[in-house]
Design an enzyme around this catalytic site. Structure first.
Site, short mmCIF file in Angstrom:
data_model
loop_
_atom_site.label_atom_id
_atom_site.label_comp_id
_atom_site.label_asym_id
_atom_site.label_seq_id
_atom_site.Cartn_x
_atom_site.Cartn_y
_atom_site.Cartn_z
N CYS A 1 0.81 -1.23 0.00
CA CYS A 1 0.00 0.00 0.00
C CYS A 1 0.85 1.28 0.00
CB CYS A 1 -0.98 -0.01 1.16
SG CYS A 1 -0.24 -0.39 2.74
N HIS B 1 -2.91 6.54 4.55
CA HIS B 1 -1.47 6.80 4.69
C HIS B 1 -1.10 8.15 4.07
CE1 HIS B 1 -1.08 2.77 5.98
NE2 HIS B 1 -0.49 2.21 4.95
N1 LIG Z 1 -4.92 -3.22 5.63
C1 LIG Z 1 -4.37 -2.77 4.53
O1 LIG Z 1 -4.39 -1.57 4.25
C2 LIG Z 1 -3.70 -3.69 3.56
C3 LIG Z 1 -3.18 -3.13 2.40
C4 LIG Z 1 -2.58 -3.96 1.48
C5 LIG Z 1 -2.49 -5.31 1.74
N2 LIG Z 1 -3.00 -5.81 2.90
C6 LIG Z 1 -2.89 -7.26 3.13
O2 LIG Z 1 -4.18 -7.83 3.15
C7 LIG Z 1 -4.22 -8.91 4.09
C8 LIG Z 1 -5.33 -8.68 5.11
O3 LIG Z 1 -5.18 -7.44 5.71
P1 LIG Z 1 -6.30 -6.80 6.64
O4 LIG Z 1 -5.76 -5.46 6.98
O5 LIG Z 1 -7.65 -6.91 6.04
O6 LIG Z 1 -6.20 -7.76 7.94
P2 LIG Z 1 -7.30 -8.09 9.05
O7 LIG Z 1 -8.24 -6.95 9.24
O8 LIG Z 1 -6.53 -8.57 10.21
O9 LIG Z 1 -8.14 -9.30 8.41
C9 LIG Z 1 -7.56 -10.59 8.26
C10 LIG Z 1 -8.55 -11.48 7.54
O10 LIG Z 1 -7.91 -12.74 7.31
C11 LIG Z 1 -8.74 -13.78 7.83
N3 LIG Z 1 -7.95 -14.90 8.32
C12 LIG Z 1 -7.01 -14.89 9.29
N4 LIG Z 1 -6.56 -16.15 9.49
C13 LIG Z 1 -7.23 -16.95 8.65
C14 LIG Z 1 -7.23 -18.35 8.40
N5 LIG Z 1 -6.43 -19.19 9.07
N6 LIG Z 1 -8.08 -18.85 7.44
C15 LIG Z 1 -8.89 -18.03 6.77
N7 LIG Z 1 -8.94 -16.68 6.97
C16 LIG Z 1 -8.13 -16.16 7.90
C17 LIG Z 1 -9.50 -13.13 8.98
O11 LIG Z 1 -10.63 -13.90 9.28
P3 LIG Z 1 -11.22 -13.96 10.79
O12 LIG Z 1 -11.98 -12.68 11.00
O13 LIG Z 1 -12.11 -15.15 10.74
O14 LIG Z 1 -10.06 -14.10 11.69
C18 LIG Z 1 -9.82 -11.77 8.34
O15 LIG Z 1 -10.90 -11.90 7.47
C19 LIG Z 1 -2.81 -8.97 4.67
O16 LIG Z 1 -2.05 -9.90 3.91
C20 LIG Z 1 -2.27 -7.60 4.47
O17 LIG Z 1 -0.86 -7.56 4.40
C21 LIG Z 1 -3.60 -5.04 3.81
#
Ligand SMILES: NC(=O)c1ccc[n+]([C@@H]2O[C@H](COP(=O)([O-])OP(=O)(O)OC[C@H]3O[C@@H](n4cnc5c(N)ncnc54)[C@H](OP(=O)(O)O)[C@@H]3O)[C@@H](O)[C@H]2O)c1
Length: 349
Positions: free
Chosen positions: A138, A252
């Site tokens: 990001c 950001h």
């Molecule tokens: N946040 C950002 O701005 C951003 C930007 C670019 C890329 N990303 C990437 O996107 C991904 C998610 O980010 P996020 O910010 O959305 O994180 P988040 O809010 O912590 O959400 C994580 C998600 O992954 C699921 N998950 C975790 N463990 C799992 C498992 N064992 N099996 C299936 N699902 C599982 C969670 O489900 P539960 O609710 O059931 O735990 C939740 O839906 C990461 O790889 C991050 O690096 C994020």
């Protein structure tokens, strides 16, 4: 007319979201809805913790399923945002099942067989995919969307970036920790950090990724450096970056200085950015009004302001600016949906 509608719906893809309950997952749902992304059926996938809960999509209540080896049977497009471990394990399974994966994690970004795509820059790379397309980091997307049109006209040799990264970049739990720790601080209560490595309220700290003991760079900084070179297809571009987490809930900001091969003026940069896709100039010196997270949140563009000559470079080759973007949208969900919109799988044969 009815026949035409039936045909269209029948041809729409089956879409799966892995990580549907997360900060990015929620934005996938909202962005698909807002942009009218065609979906015949949505599969909502998350961990066992969320299985059986529901989400609403286009007036329908969809039950969340636990992600497993069979989740992608019959899926045409799979959007992944459940962390890189999950992507590494399940993206190849999804591809084997016949889906095209757009992955938000860092799992495949530097894989030479995986296109790393920002549609405003290198949409053409999508056609090279072998089942997986990676969404860039990001902080990289936020910097590169406005730098690319400048780079095309006057090659950028060197970029120096300092980031001011919001809690939302670390997921839903980090956002909650910022709110809770701020409330606790105001109530003079102690709040021990659980998600972030340091107290978050009224504080800022080095990005919460591991620091390489040799180079001193954290993982986020290394991603920005490597991904810039891959996306710009320029191994010689010099990138220096400092990534910092700030106590902002969403969006950001980045202070960017760049040096071009030929001299460049502030007016030239303004004129290039005025028509650049995905960019909005917010640069009012009289009102002291420049890009801010609260203005960047919930909208699609990278806001660019404080465009000015870098006075430390007397040669006139360098410009400084300040940018802000909603990293849950352009830095994640929106960029991925823009990629999905360009896939032929978007309309099934
Ligand atoms: N946040 C950002 O701005 C951003 C930007 C670019 C890329 N990303 C990437 O996107 C991904 C998610 O980010 P996020 O910010 O959305 O994180 P988040 O809010 O912590 O959400 C994580 C998600 O992954 C699921 N998950 C975790 N463990 C799992 C498992 N064992 N099996 C299936 N699902 C599982 C969670 O489900 P539960 O609710 O059931 O735990 C939740 O839906 C990461 O790889 C991050 O690096 C994020």
């Amino acid at each position: 007319m009815l026949k035409e509608m039936e045909r269209t719906v029948k041809n729409d893809p089956v879409v799966a979201i892995a990580g549907v309950t997360g900060a990015v997952g929620a934005e996938f749902i909202a962005t698909m809805d807002r942009r009218g992304f065609p979906v015949r059926k949505l599969k909502a996938l998350a961990s066992a913790r969320s299985a059986g809960k529901t989400i609403d999509f286009r007036g329908e209540r969809i039950v969340i399923e636990e992600l497993n080896e069979h989740s992608f049977d019959g899926v045409n497009i799979a959007l992944f945002s459940a962390g890189s471990g999950i992507s590494k394990k399940f993206a190849p399974i999804a591809v084997k099942a016949g889906a095209v994966v757009v992955d938000n994690s860092s799992a495949f970004r530097m894989d030479p067989n995986v296109p790393l795509v920002i549609p405003e820059i290198n949409a053409g790379r999508i056609r090279d995919h072998k089942g997986i397309i990676a969404n860039p980091n990001c902080a990289a997307i936020t910097a590169l969307v406005p730098l690319w049109p400048i780079h095309r006209q006057n090659r950028i040799k060197r970029i120096i970036i300092a980031t001011y990264q919001a809690a939302s970049g670390a997921g839903a739990a980090a956002m909650e920790e910022l709110v809770e720790s701020t409330r606790a601080n105001l109530d003079c209560k102690i709040c021990t950090p659980k998600v972030m490595p340091h107290p978050y309220a009224f504080n800022l700290f080095n990005h919460n990724t591991a620091v390489d003991p040799e180079t001193g760079y954290n993982d986020e900084e290394t991603k920005v450096i490597k991904e810039t070179r891959k996306i710009f297809e320029d191994d010689n571009i010099a990138v220096g970056v400092t990534c910092v987490r700030v106590p902002v809930l969403r969006a950001h900001c980045e202070a960017i200085t760049f040096e071009c091969e030929k001299p460049i003026t502030e007016a030239e940069v303004r004129s290039i950015l005025a028509t650049a896709p995905g960019v909005k100039i917010v640069d009012d010196r009289a009102k002291n009004y420049f890009p801010m997270p609260i203005d960047a949140s919930g909208q699609d563009d990278v806001l660019v302001g404080r465009i000015r000559k870098d006075l430390s470079d007397a040669s006139g080759h360098s410009i400084s600016m300040f940018v802000a973007a909603d990293q849950l949208l352009k830095g994640a969900a929106l960029n991925a949906i823009q990629i999905a919109e360009l896939l032929p799988e978007r309309v099934m044969a």
